[in-house]
Enzyme design. Structure first.
Site, PDB file in Angstrom:
ATOM      1  N   ALA A  61       0.857  -1.185   0.000  1.00 54.55           N
ATOM      2  CA  ALA A  61       0.000   0.000   0.000  1.00 54.55           C
ATOM      3  C   ALA A  61       0.893   1.235   0.000  1.00 54.55           C
ATOM      4  O   ALA A  61       2.036   1.182   0.471  1.00 54.55           O
ATOM      5  CB  ALA A  61      -0.878  -0.014   1.242  1.00 54.55           C
ATOM      6  N   GLY A 100       0.811  -5.090   1.042  1.00 51.94           N
ATOM      7  CA  GLY A 100      -0.294  -5.171   0.085  1.00 51.94           C
ATOM      8  C   GLY A 100       0.139  -5.787  -1.237  1.00 51.94           C
ATOM      9  O   GLY A 100      -0.686  -6.369  -1.950  1.00 51.94           O
ATOM     10  N   GLU A 103      -0.152  -9.332  -0.667  1.00 52.84           N
ATOM     11  CA  GLU A 103      -1.584  -9.651  -0.551  1.00 52.84           C
ATOM     12  C   GLU A 103      -2.243  -9.701  -1.933  1.00 52.84           C
ATOM     13  O   GLU A 103      -3.105 -10.541  -2.210  1.00 52.84           O
ATOM     14  CB  GLU A 103      -2.274  -8.616   0.346  1.00 52.84           C
ATOM     15  N   GLU A 123       3.835  -5.273   7.558  1.00 47.48           N
ATOM     16  CA  GLU A 123       2.932  -4.258   8.110  1.00 47.48           C
ATOM     17  C   GLU A 123       3.144  -4.016   9.596  1.00 47.48           C
ATOM     18  O   GLU A 123       3.000  -2.894  10.084  1.00 47.48           O
ATOM     19  CB  GLU A 123       1.464  -4.670   7.876  1.00 47.48           C
TER      20      GLU A 123
HETATM   21  C1  LIG Z   1      10.393  -1.714  -0.964  1.00 48.41           C
HETATM   22  C2  LIG Z   1      11.674  -1.521  -0.219  1.00 48.41           C
HETATM   23  C3  LIG Z   1      12.243  -2.854   0.259  1.00 48.41           C
HETATM   24  C4  LIG Z   1      12.690  -0.843  -1.179  1.00 48.41           C
HETATM   25  O1  LIG Z   1      13.887  -0.588  -0.491  1.00 48.41           O
HETATM   26  P1  LIG Z   1      15.022   0.335  -1.165  1.00 48.41           P
HETATM   27  O2  LIG Z   1      16.144   0.359  -0.186  1.00 48.41           O
HETATM   28  O3  LIG Z   1      15.272  -0.135  -2.531  1.00 48.41           O
HETATM   29  O4  LIG Z   1      14.399   1.773  -1.319  1.00 48.41           O
HETATM   30  P2  LIG Z   1      13.851   2.749  -0.207  1.00 48.41           P
HETATM   31  O5  LIG Z   1      13.449   2.034   0.997  1.00 48.41           O
HETATM   32  O6  LIG Z   1      14.813   3.863  -0.055  1.00 48.41           O
HETATM   33  O7  LIG Z   1      12.528   3.276  -0.892  1.00 48.41           O
HETATM   34  C5  LIG Z   1      12.571   4.027  -2.089  1.00 48.41           C
HETATM   35  C6  LIG Z   1      11.499   5.077  -2.013  1.00 48.41           C
HETATM   36  O8  LIG Z   1      10.212   4.438  -2.038  1.00 48.41           O
HETATM   37  C7  LIG Z   1       9.440   4.872  -0.923  1.00 48.41           C
HETATM   38  N1  LIG Z   1       8.563   3.741  -0.541  1.00 48.41           N
HETATM   39  C8  LIG Z   1       8.922   2.489  -0.340  1.00 48.41           C
HETATM   40  N2  LIG Z   1       7.868   1.726  -0.041  1.00 48.41           N
HETATM   41  C9  LIG Z   1       6.803   2.556  -0.059  1.00 48.41           C
HETATM   42  C10 LIG Z   1       5.416   2.371   0.171  1.00 48.41           C
HETATM   43  N3  LIG Z   1       4.909   1.158   0.459  1.00 48.41           N
HETATM   44  N4  LIG Z   1       4.628   3.440   0.086  1.00 48.41           N
HETATM   45  C11 LIG Z   1       5.122   4.659  -0.214  1.00 48.41           C
HETATM   46  N5  LIG Z   1       6.427   4.904  -0.454  1.00 48.41           N
HETATM   47  C12 LIG Z   1       7.246   3.860  -0.366  1.00 48.41           C
HETATM   48  C13 LIG Z   1      10.458   5.226   0.126  1.00 48.41           C
HETATM   49  O9  LIG Z   1       9.930   6.096   1.072  1.00 48.41           O
HETATM   50  C14 LIG Z   1      11.538   5.869  -0.731  1.00 48.41           C
HETATM   51  O10 LIG Z   1      11.127   7.163  -1.070  1.00 48.41           O
HETATM   52  P3  LIG Z   1      11.805   8.432  -0.403  1.00 48.41           P
HETATM   53  O11 LIG Z   1      11.244   9.589  -1.110  1.00 48.41           O
HETATM   54  O12 LIG Z   1      11.412   8.360   1.049  1.00 48.41           O
HETATM   55  O13 LIG Z   1      13.271   8.232  -0.589  1.00 48.41           O
HETATM   56  C15 LIG Z   1      11.478  -0.600   0.998  1.00 48.41           C
HETATM   57  O14 LIG Z   1      11.190   0.693   0.553  1.00 48.41           O
HETATM   58  C16 LIG Z   1      10.370  -1.032   1.912  1.00 48.41           C
HETATM   59  O15 LIG Z   1      10.585  -1.850   2.771  1.00 48.41           O
HETATM   60  N6  LIG Z   1       9.187  -0.439   1.730  1.00 48.41           N
HETATM   61  C17 LIG Z   1       8.048  -0.661   2.620  1.00 48.41           C
HETATM   62  C18 LIG Z   1       7.362  -1.959   2.348  1.00 48.41           C
HETATM   63  C19 LIG Z   1       6.174  -2.109   3.252  1.00 48.41           C
HETATM   64  O16 LIG Z   1       6.297  -1.992   4.446  1.00 48.41           O
HETATM   65  N7  LIG Z   1       5.012  -2.376   2.684  1.00 48.41           N
HETATM   66  C20 LIG Z   1       3.777  -2.473   3.432  1.00 48.41           C
HETATM   67  C21 LIG Z   1       2.998  -1.240   3.308  1.00 48.41           C
HETATM   68  S1  LIG Z   1       1.547  -1.214   4.335  1.00 48.41           S
HETATM   69  C22 LIG Z   1       0.444  -2.218   3.520  1.00 48.41           C
HETATM   70  O17 LIG Z   1       0.756  -2.708   2.489  1.00 48.41           O
HETATM   71  C23 LIG Z   1      -0.883  -2.357   4.167  1.00 48.41           C
HETATM   72  C24 LIG Z   1      -1.758  -3.432   3.563  1.00 48.41           C
HETATM   73  O18 LIG Z   1      -1.612  -4.656   4.208  1.00 48.41           O
HETATM   74  C25 LIG Z   1      -3.232  -3.201   3.726  1.00 48.41           C
HETATM   75  C26 LIG Z   1      -3.685  -1.872   3.431  1.00 48.41           C
HETATM   76  C27 LIG Z   1      -5.151  -1.862   3.584  1.00 48.41           C
HETATM   77  C28 LIG Z   1      -5.533  -0.468   3.764  1.00 48.41           C
HETATM   78  C29 LIG Z   1      -6.914  -0.449   4.227  1.00 48.41           C
HETATM   79  C30 LIG Z   1      -7.103   0.749   5.036  1.00 48.41           C
HETATM   80  C31 LIG Z   1      -8.223   0.471   5.956  1.00 48.41           C
HETATM   81  C32 LIG Z   1      -8.277   1.474   6.957  1.00 48.41           C
HETATM   82  C33 LIG Z   1      -9.379   1.141   7.876  1.00 48.41           C
HETATM   83  C34 LIG Z   1      -9.448   2.096   8.949  1.00 48.41           C
HETATM   84  C35 LIG Z   1     -10.280   3.242   8.683  1.00 48.41           C
HETATM   85  C36 LIG Z   1     -11.091   3.475   9.876  1.00 48.41           C
HETATM   86  C37 LIG Z   1     -11.611   4.856   9.876  1.00 48.41           C
HETATM   87  O19 LIG Z   1     -10.805   5.793   9.817  1.00 48.41           O
HETATM   88  O20 LIG Z   1     -12.806   4.978   9.981  1.00 48.41           O
END
Ligand SMILES: CC(C)(COP(=O)(O)OP(=O)(O)OC[C@H]1O[C@@H](n2cnc3c(N)ncnc32)[C@H](O)[C@@H]1OP(=O)(O)O)[C@@H](O)C(=O)NCCC(=O)NCCSC(=O)C[C@@H](O)CCCCCCCCCCCCC(=O)O
Length: 716
Positions: A61, A100, A103, A123
């Site tokens: 996400a 995500g 997922e 997450e």
């Molecule tokens: C992917 C990586 C391993 C890459 O590593 P690398 O070293 O190559 O690069 P960087 O880490 O430097 O990253 C480069 C660049 O990219 C940005 N970035 C990386 N990942 C993301 C991301 N997921 N989103 C946005 N930006 C990202 C990073 O910041 C860098 O940019 P910058 O400008 O800062 O230099 C590594 O990056 C990594 O590990 N990334 C994270 C991976 C991760 O953790 N993924 C999980 C994300 S959370 C998710 O997926 C959630 C899902 O399970 C479900 C979502 C459901 C949502 C539903 C919402 C329901 C809400 C209900 C509540 C509401 C109630 C109410 O309010 O009423």
């Protein structure tokens, strides 16, 4: 966005486009929804492949979207719709499938990955759980036990491990998209029921309740107050015991609580802070993107005590060849025996092959003449370090970078005795240096951008979180620690016990309170520093005011009594013997404190946990504001990364400056004013804090901009 193309042979290819990691932003989700519809409607399409642009499947996400209103098609129905497609859908995983992203892949009927791909549900590290069906589908695919491990730790797994666990159907060393296309063509028309994970039962061991209870108590113990790991176990309990639809309802409910929690905000802030600090800048205008780092292939470490040995291992693990120098024969012999074993153990822990023969040991400083970079790690004594630097400057070839692993001494003074002061920086490692993630890279007024860039780059190669900081006594981390320790000692004088102070801090989330920590690192470390500063020692009068400030001689008196901590079996606590680890309250310490108070006419009072936390933490935070004001740290993220990665600040509380923002700057200011006393300068609220409060307490993300503006207008 996501693009749609039809390949020969009736395969629709959906490609995610959102650099750099193809995160599932609103536009990407909309693109996927549209493309899936198109594939469904097109009678010529018999199967579908989903992949990511530029060799990265999907990083999950879009975390940046979490801060605002969620727009665009929601993720959960999108993922359900993919699973329901009646044509085979395969995920072609290259690069990463995280959160995500995984997922999304779990909703596909097949998963095919490149051998270098990395998968995981991280997450929990962001204060969340896999909230797009991951907590319900993964255990149905790989069983409860393995899913508990992956989801509660958030660890990344290699394609090989994912194949073994059953997450993947196939792994290839060649093009994963081509293989997935070929594969879906071959299975077109076959029944898909058994490929829809939501319809499968969750494989569980017979003693499922006892497994879940065991994991729950383990995560509670490990996570010290963090909500997400506990919620992950609850979601997995639902997967094990409820039908899929009810499990999803539980996942949604738990996610809603986490999503809006302060902990999730803190952990997501910590994620971005870690990346912000890599984009360092110096007051001179030099930055990460306008400075060139040298590539180091040969380095030397001088001094093979605990720190030096750890640094040798950290360097060797990157494949750099290291000359390890120690002039004391006994220490050298011991290091030559111990270091290779440390290297092997650490390589094993990181699942790396042990780099062969990269370390050479020597007692001769001349042997460093051919290296490109030297890290001095001798005893923390300025005159000794000056001697070493003078010598290095004459022995090393011109252009060699000279770094000091000092924990707080003046880098500029060291630079001054060398022929090239521009090539001198501090590289402050934390013990054990081959394990701890933090590296303070200390620049003096004369350090060149190239020297800073090289040290930062080297830190990255060693897997460290490098933070560039200015030169001042104690740099950032230890400078902030001083007022924190000082308050802890004052609290003992006023009536608290070491255990009370430690319990308040451990309850807050620190792995160890200040007195247990001091016992572990040795009380003599601070004693020596205070002696050098003329605060204690022969001839110094035993009063409670020294150098014009309130001073507590308690720790000095402990050292004088031979109580140096764990190494002597006695410190603020008692241990089973020298080197013992289990801290027990010691009646001796209580009598010692009572006698001390009586001698100084102090009357013990009852002190609340709230006061302990406020005085220790707000004193530390106040120093953080002074550091920002002095431009020793470029922004609050730098301080927070230092505390999270080097000082045990609980990650789910973001870091001291983030915590200040959460508590409210007005409140911090008011409490500092209340605790403030003329002879305790550390509690005098910093000008920056006052100005932030006067400006309406902007959020922590805006402080950098605020500070820069104030500096331009000479208000700081
Ligand atoms: C992917 C990586 C391993 C890459 O590593 P690398 O070293 O190559 O690069 P960087 O880490 O430097 O990253 C480069 C660049 O990219 C940005 N970035 C990386 N990942 C993301 C991301 N997921 N989103 C946005 N930006 C990202 C990073 O910041 C860098 O940019 P910058 O400008 O800062 O230099 C590594 O990056 C990594 O590990 N990334 C994270 C991976 C991760 O953790 N993924 C999980 C994300 S959370 C998710 O997926 C959630 C899902 O399970 C479900 C979502 C459901 C949502 C539903 C919402 C329901 C809400 C209900 C509540 C509401 C109630 C109410 O309010 O009423």
């Amino acid at each position: 966005m996501a693009t749609y193309s039809r390949l020969p042979g009736s395969v629709a290819l959906i490609t995610l486009h959102n650099p750099p990691v193809n995160a599932l932003s609103a536009a990407v989700r909309q693109g996927i929804v549209d493309a899936v519809q198109r594939a469904l409607k097109d009678p010529k399409v018999t199967s579908v492949v989903i992949c990511g642009q530029n060799g990265k499947f999907c990083g999950g996400a879009d975390i940046r979207e979490f801060a605002g209103p969620m727009l665009g098609p929601p993720l959960v129905p999108m993922i359900h719709a993919i699973e329901a497609v009646d044509k085979p859908v395969a995920a072609a995983i290259e690069g990463v499938a995280l959160g995500g992203g995984l997922e999304l892949a779990l909703a596909c009927h097949y998963r095919i990955a490149h051998s270098k791909a990395v998968l995981g549900l991280p997450e929990v590290t962001l204060g969340l759980l896999p909230g797009a069906g991951g907590s319900q589908r993964l255990p149905r695919l790989i069983g409860l036990t393995a899913a508990l491990d992956l989801i509660t730790t958030g660890r990344h797994v290699s394609a090989a491990e994912a194949l073994k666990l059953g997450v993947l159907d196939q792994v290839t060393d060649s093009n994963a998209v081509d293989l997935a296309v070929e594969f879906v063509r071959s299975v077109a028309g076959q029944p898909l029921d058994s490929r829809r994970l939501s319809t499968l039962p969750c494989p569980c061991p017979p003693d499922v309740d006892s497994l879940l209870d065991k994991v729950m108590s383990k995560v509670r113990q490990r996570s010290r107050g963090a909500l997400a790991p506990v919620a992950c176990v609850r979601a997995l309990r639902a997967a094990a015991s409820l039908p899929y639809a009810q499990g999803m309802e539980k996942e949604r409910e738990l996610m809603a609580t986490l999503f809006n929690s302060g902990q999730a905000r803190a952990l997501q802030y910590a994620f971005f802070s870690q990346r912000v600090v890599g984009k360092w800048s110096l007051p001179s205008g030099a930055r990460w993107d306008n400075s060139t780092a040298r590539i180091i292939s040969k380095a030397a470490v001088i001094g093979l005590g605990t720190m030096g040995r750890g640094i040798v291992v950290a360097l060797a693990l990157t494949g750099i060849s290291v000359v390890a120098v120690e002039t004391q024969e006994k220490q050298l012999a011991e290091a030559s025996r111990v270091v290779p074993a440390m290297l092997q153990r650490e390589a094993g822990r990181r699942r790396l092959a042990t780099p062969p023969g990269v370390i050479s040991f020597s007692s001769n400083l001349q042997d460093v003449s051919e290296v490109e970079l030297v890290i001095e790690a001798v005893f923390e004594d300025m005159s000794l370090k000056l001697q070493v630097f003078k010598h290095l400057s004459s022995v090393c070839r011109p252009g060699t970078l000279l770094c000091s692993n000092t924990s707080g001494l003046d880098i500029d003074q060291l630079a001054a005795v060398t022929q090239s002061p521009g090539l001198v920086v501090g590289m402050h490692f934390f013990a054990p240096a081959h394990v701890m993630k933090l590296l303070e890279v200390v620049y003096g007024p004369r350090s060149s951008p190239e020297a800073v860039a090289t040290a930062m780059q080297l830190g990255k190669r060693m897997g460290k979180v490098g933070v560039a900081v200015g030169n001042c006594p104690g740099f950032v981390g230890n400078r902030m620690l001083k007022p924190y320790l000082e308050q802890a000692n004052f609290l003992l004088e006023e009536g608290a016990t070491p255990r009370q102070v430690d319990e308040a801090l451990e309850e807050f989330g620190f792995p160890m309170g200040v007195f247990r920590m001091s016992d572990l690192s040795g009380l003599d470390v601070g004693w020596r520093i205070r002696k050098e500063a003329g605060l204690t020692g022969p001839g110094v009068e035993s009063t409670r005011t020294r150098q014009g400030r309130r001073y507590s001689p308690l720790p000095d008196q402990m050292c004088e009594a031979g109580r140096l901590g764990q190494k002597t079996g006695k410190g603020w606590y008692q241990y089973d013997g020298p080197g013992g680890r289990v801290a027990r309250s010691d009646p001796w310490v209580h009598i010692f404190l009572e006698t001390y108070r009586a001698e100084h006419g102090l009357v013990a009072r009852s002190i609340t946990l709230e006061e302990i936390l406020e005085r220790c933490l707000y004193a530390l935070i106040n120093e953080g504001f002074n550091i920002l004001q002095d431009a020793v740290a470029a922004g609050p993220e730098d301080i927070d990364a230092i505390y999270v990665f080097g000082y045990g600040w609980p990650r789910h509380r973001g870091g001291p400056m983030f915590h200040a923002d959460q508590v409210g700057l007005g409140r911090i200011l008011q409490r500092l004013n209340q605790h403030s006393h003329p002879d305790v300068p550390h509690l005098k609220p910093s000008t920056l804090l006052r100005r932030l409060v006067a400006a309406g307490s902007p959020p922590v993300q805006k402080w950098r901009e605020f500070i820069n503006k104030e500096r331009v207008h000479s208000q700081l």
